[in-house]
Design a protein around this motif. Structure first.
Motif, PDB file in Angstrom:
ATOM      1  N   SER A  46      48.109   2.287 -29.348  1.00 37.30           N
ATOM      2  CA  SER A  46      48.236   0.868 -29.007  1.00 37.30           C
ATOM      3  C   SER A  46      49.607   0.342 -29.393  1.00 37.30           C
ATOM      4  O   SER A  46      50.248  -0.399 -28.644  1.00 37.30           O
ATOM      5  CB  SER A  46      47.132   0.073 -29.719  1.00 37.30           C
ATOM      6  N   ILE A  47      50.079   0.745 -30.564  1.00 34.53           N
ATOM      7  CA  ILE A  47      51.416   0.309 -31.011  1.00 34.53           C
ATOM      8  C   ILE A  47      52.490   0.909 -30.113  1.00 34.53           C
ATOM      9  O   ILE A  47      53.417   0.215 -29.678  1.00 34.53           O
ATOM     10  CB  ILE A  47      51.653   0.694 -32.490  1.00 34.53           C
ATOM     11  N   ALA A  48      52.336   2.190 -29.762  1.00 35.46           N
ATOM     12  CA  ALA A  48      53.344   2.849 -28.903  1.00 35.46           C
ATOM     13  C   ALA A  48      53.417   2.143 -27.549  1.00 35.46           C
ATOM     14  O   ALA A  48      54.506   1.914 -27.013  1.00 35.46           O
ATOM     15  CB  ALA A  48      52.990   4.322 -28.721  1.00 35.46           C
ATOM     16  N   ILE A  49      52.244   1.767 -27.008  1.00 34.17           N
ATOM     17  CA  ILE A  49      52.227   1.059 -25.717  1.00 34.17           C
ATOM     18  C   ILE A  49      52.935  -0.288 -25.845  1.00 34.17           C
ATOM     19  O   ILE A  49      53.771  -0.659 -25.019  1.00 34.17           O
ATOM     20  CB  ILE A  49      50.769   0.854 -25.248  1.00 34.17           C
ATOM     21  N   GLN A  50      52.617  -1.039 -26.920  1.00 35.18           N
ATOM     22  CA  GLN A  50      53.220  -2.363 -27.105  1.00 35.18           C
ATOM     23  C   GLN A  50      54.721  -2.242 -27.367  1.00 35.18           C
ATOM     24  O   GLN A  50      55.493  -3.114 -26.992  1.00 35.18           O
ATOM     25  CB  GLN A  50      52.502  -3.123 -28.216  1.00 35.18           C
ATOM     26  N   GLU A  51      55.147  -1.140 -27.985  1.00 34.95           N
ATOM     27  CA  GLU A  51      56.587  -0.942 -28.198  1.00 34.95           C
ATOM     28  C   GLU A  51      57.284  -0.653 -26.873  1.00 34.95           C
ATOM     29  O   GLU A  51      58.383  -1.126 -26.622  1.00 34.95           O
ATOM     30  CB  GLU A  51      56.824   0.186 -29.215  1.00 34.95           C
ATOM     31  N   ALA A  52      56.604   0.114 -26.011  1.00 32.27           N
ATOM     32  CA  ALA A  52      57.198   0.414 -24.697  1.00 32.27           C
ATOM     33  C   ALA A  52      57.262  -0.852 -23.834  1.00 32.27           C
ATOM     34  O   ALA A  52      58.255  -1.105 -23.148  1.00 32.27           O
ATOM     35  CB  ALA A  52      56.385   1.486 -23.985  1.00 32.27           C
ATOM     36  N   LEU A  53      56.226  -1.680 -23.906  1.00 36.71           N
ATOM     37  CA  LEU A  53      56.207  -2.919 -23.117  1.00 36.71           C
ATOM     38  C   LEU A  53      57.284  -3.869 -23.608  1.00 36.71           C
ATOM     39  O   LEU A  53      57.904  -4.589 -22.829  1.00 36.71           O
ATOM     40  CB  LEU A  53      54.825  -3.581 -23.185  1.00 36.71           C
ATOM     41  N   GLY A  54      57.527  -3.872 -24.927  1.00 38.22           N
ATOM     42  CA  GLY A  54      58.661  -4.626 -25.462  1.00 38.22           C
ATOM     43  C   GLY A  54      58.375  -6.077 -25.805  1.00 38.22           C
ATOM     44  O   GLY A  54      59.307  -6.891 -25.875  1.00 38.22           O
ATOM     45  N   ALA A  55      57.106  -6.450 -26.009  1.00 36.88           N
ATOM     46  CA  ALA A  55      56.797  -7.844 -26.399  1.00 36.88           C
ATOM     47  C   ALA A  55      57.434  -8.156 -27.746  1.00 36.88           C
ATOM     48  O   ALA A  55      57.736  -7.260 -28.533  1.00 36.88           O
ATOM     49  CB  ALA A  55      55.281  -8.035 -26.482  1.00 36.88           C
ATOM     50  N   ASP A  56      57.613  -9.444 -28.011  1.00 33.81           N
ATOM     51  CA  ASP A  56      58.175  -9.870 -29.297  1.00 33.81           C
ATOM     52  C   ASP A  56      57.100  -9.857 -30.381  1.00 33.81           C
ATOM     53  O   ASP A  56      57.363  -9.482 -31.517  1.00 33.81           O
ATOM     54  CB  ASP A  56      58.753 -11.287 -29.162  1.00 33.81           C
ATOM     55  N   PHE A  57      55.889 -10.292 -29.994  1.00 30.22           N
ATOM     56  CA  PHE A  57      54.762 -10.296 -30.929  1.00 30.22           C
ATOM     57  C   PHE A  57      53.754  -9.253 -30.466  1.00 30.22           C
ATOM     58  O   PHE A  57      53.326  -9.286 -29.309  1.00 30.22           O
ATOM     59  CB  PHE A  57      54.095 -11.682 -30.966  1.00 30.22           C
ATOM     60  N   ILE A  58      53.397  -8.335 -31.367  1.00 37.20           N
ATOM     61  CA  ILE A  58      52.400  -7.313 -31.018  1.00 37.20           C
ATOM     62  C   ILE A  58      51.242  -7.419 -32.008  1.00 37.20           C
ATOM     63  O   ILE A  58      51.405  -7.937 -33.125  1.00 37.20           O
ATOM     64  CB  ILE A  58      53.009  -5.895 -31.016  1.00 37.20           C
ATOM     65  N   MET A  59      50.068  -6.973 -31.576  1.00 32.04           N
ATOM     66  CA  MET A  59      48.872  -7.135 -32.395  1.00 32.04           C
ATOM     67  C   MET A  59      48.401  -5.801 -32.941  1.00 32.04           C
ATOM     68  O   MET A  59      48.437  -4.795 -32.238  1.00 32.04           O
ATOM     69  CB  MET A  59      47.734  -7.760 -31.581  1.00 32.04           C
ATOM     70  N   ALA A  60      47.946  -5.836 -34.201  1.00 33.03           N
ATOM     71  CA  ALA A  60      47.361  -4.625 -34.786  1.00 33.03           C
ATOM     72  C   ALA A  60      46.116  -4.244 -33.992  1.00 33.03           C
ATOM     73  O   ALA A  60      45.465  -5.099 -33.393  1.00 33.03           O
ATOM     74  CB  ALA A  60      46.986  -4.884 -36.244  1.00 33.03           C
ATOM     75  N   PHE A  61      45.809  -2.954 -33.983  1.00 36.98           N
ATOM     76  CA  PHE A  61      44.638  -2.469 -33.244  1.00 36.98           C
ATOM     77  C   PHE A  61      43.392  -2.810 -34.054  1.00 36.98           C
ATOM     78  O   PHE A  61      43.301  -2.441 -35.225  1.00 36.98           O
ATOM     79  CB  PHE A  61      44.752  -0.957 -33.055  1.00 36.98           C
ATOM     80  N   ASP A  62      42.486  -3.524 -33.445  1.00 33.87           N
ATOM     81  CA  ASP A  62      41.320  -3.994 -34.214  1.00 33.87           C
ATOM     82  C   ASP A  62      40.064  -3.830 -33.376  1.00 33.87           C
ATOM     83  O   ASP A  62      40.104  -3.540 -32.185  1.00 33.87           O
ATOM     84  CB  ASP A  62      41.493  -5.466 -34.577  1.00 33.87           C
ATOM     85  N   GLU A  63      38.940  -4.067 -34.006  1.00 32.23           N
ATOM     86  CA  GLU A  63      37.702  -4.225 -33.252  1.00 32.23           C
ATOM     87  C   GLU A  63      37.264  -5.673 -33.332  1.00 32.23           C
ATOM     88  O   GLU A  63      37.181  -6.223 -34.438  1.00 32.23           O
ATOM     89  CB  GLU A  63      36.556  -3.346 -33.785  1.00 32.23           C
TER      90      GLU A  63
END
Ligand SMILES: CCOC(=O)Nc1nc2cc3nc(NC)[nH]c3cc2c(=O)[nH]1
Length: 371
Positions: free
Chosen positions: A130-147
């Protein structure tokens, strides 16, 4: 210097005006984030979103993973370039919606397995991925993977789930490599006060640039939700932004801003717009209702948006009945402007030290009389 500095500019009770610095500009809080699930706020041009006061847009990791894929977005310059929005972006999972659609196949310590809503293929998501995807997308704010536990859940399930979410937060943080992205932790615990406090306190053990209040707006009553919001903002540090996920009804924003929430997102204004309804101070009007077919007034007297400045309720009612695209577009534009004006007026009231009066006036108009 901290790329995500957050400074409080004014206070009124527990409400506060903040200035949040990001690599893509400074934004003023409290603010509402329009949802662009697939990298587009449905029917609206980025230039028009800017014109109505949108500051931060939200996109969904899950949806962009399936289509067009994070590698493509990255190769095309990242979300800002790809989607033509040079202000800040936030990516959340979007998994919440998919889970509620029943595509969730399995959750275990490793992560989750979804069934793609596009072609039924199995999608495995872990905190690391999830973090790798959000890093590739390049958003400024990313969210921790949660349930985000379903509502209702047993205390036993809530406790086991929040403990796993905390282990996933640690893994999310370890997987993070980009200093130009801010990772927010997400507190859980459902509507159980003890577990909500436990999750919030444990999430705070991680020194993060901001914290989300998760697991709410999932079907619980307002009477159950708001004590959890109040409890959360009592525990969360003043100096960091608080993000209440999935909340977008005007009255809920007014109440939550009064409790010290800074960031909001919801599909409500744009979805209800596409379904033919306009947000107004008294609540909501449905333009499919025949009573509007000869109504010369704008959607909302005093609204400065293009829809209200240019068209009558009668015309928009016609568009909705004729299923013209422009109907949903104009209503989405107005509804987002409505929420942005609401947060603008809230920030002004906070600066004047009169948030209480602002909230009372809002409630009087919203609940004082029938439409
Ligand atoms: C990568 C994980 O990021 C997330 O988006 N998690 C998450 N998303 C939520 C979205 C929500 N939308 C609503 N109501 C419409 N409630 C939500 C809760 C969560 C949540 O707890 N956790």
């Amino acid at each position: 210097m901290d790329p995500f500095r957050f400074t409080i500019q004014a206070r009124s009770g527990r409400a506060r005006v903040g200035l949040l610095t990001t690599p893509h500009g400074r934004v003023e809080t409290p603010l509402f984030m329009p949802v662009g699930t697939q990298g587009s706020v449905k029917g609206l041009l980025p230039k028009d979103l800017k014109a109505i006061g949108s500051q931060v847009l939200l996109a969904n990791t899950y949806h962009l993973l399936l289509r067009p894929g994070p590698e493509r977005v990255q190769a095309l310059g990242g979300l800002h370039r790809f989607a033509g929005w040079d202000g800040p972006w936030l990516t959340d999972s979007g998994g919440f919606q998919v889970m509620s659609l029943g595509h969730l196949r399995r959750i275990d310590e490793e992560g989750v397995v979804f069934q793609s809503h596009l072609d039924g293929s199995l999608i495995r998501l872990t905190p690391e991925r999830s973090i790798a995807i959000q890093e590739a997308l390049g958003a400024d704010f990313i969210m921790a993977f949660d349930e985000c536990p379903p509502y209702p859940s047993s205390p036993e399930y809530l406790k086991a789930s929040l403990e796993r979410t905390l282990r996933w937060l640690e893994r999310s943080l370890k997987a993070k490599t980009r200093p130009d992205q801010a990772l927010f932790g997400i507190a859980q615990g459902g509507t159980d006060a003890g577990l909500r406090a436990l999750s919030t306190r444990e999430t705070l053990r991680f020194d993060l640039p901001g914290y989300a209040i998760g697991g709410l707006a999932v079907g619980e009553t307002k009477e159950e939700m708001f004590p959890m919001v109040a409890l959360s903002t009592e525990i969360l540090p003043e100096a960091k932004p608080r993000y209440l996920m999935g909340v977008g009804h005007p009255e809920d924003l007014v109440a939550a801003m009064g409790l010290g929430v800074d960031l909001f997102d919801s599909v409500y204004p744009t979805r209800t717009g596409r379904f033919g309804s306009a947000l107004v101070p008294e609540g909501r009007i449905n333009l499919k209702n025949a009573q509007y077919l000869e109504d010369k007034r704008p959607l909302e007297e005093g609204c400065d948006c293009y829809a209200c400045q240019t068209f009558s309720r009668a015309y928009i009612a016609h568009l909705v009945r004729a299923e013209e695209m422009l109907g949903g577009i104009l209503l989405s534009l107005h509804n987002l402007r409505f929420l942005h004006r609401l947060t603008e007026r809230a920030r002004e009231a906070i600066r004047q030290g009169s948030y209480g009066a602002f909230a009372r006036e809002f409630a009087e108009r919203r609940f004082g009389k029938e439409i």
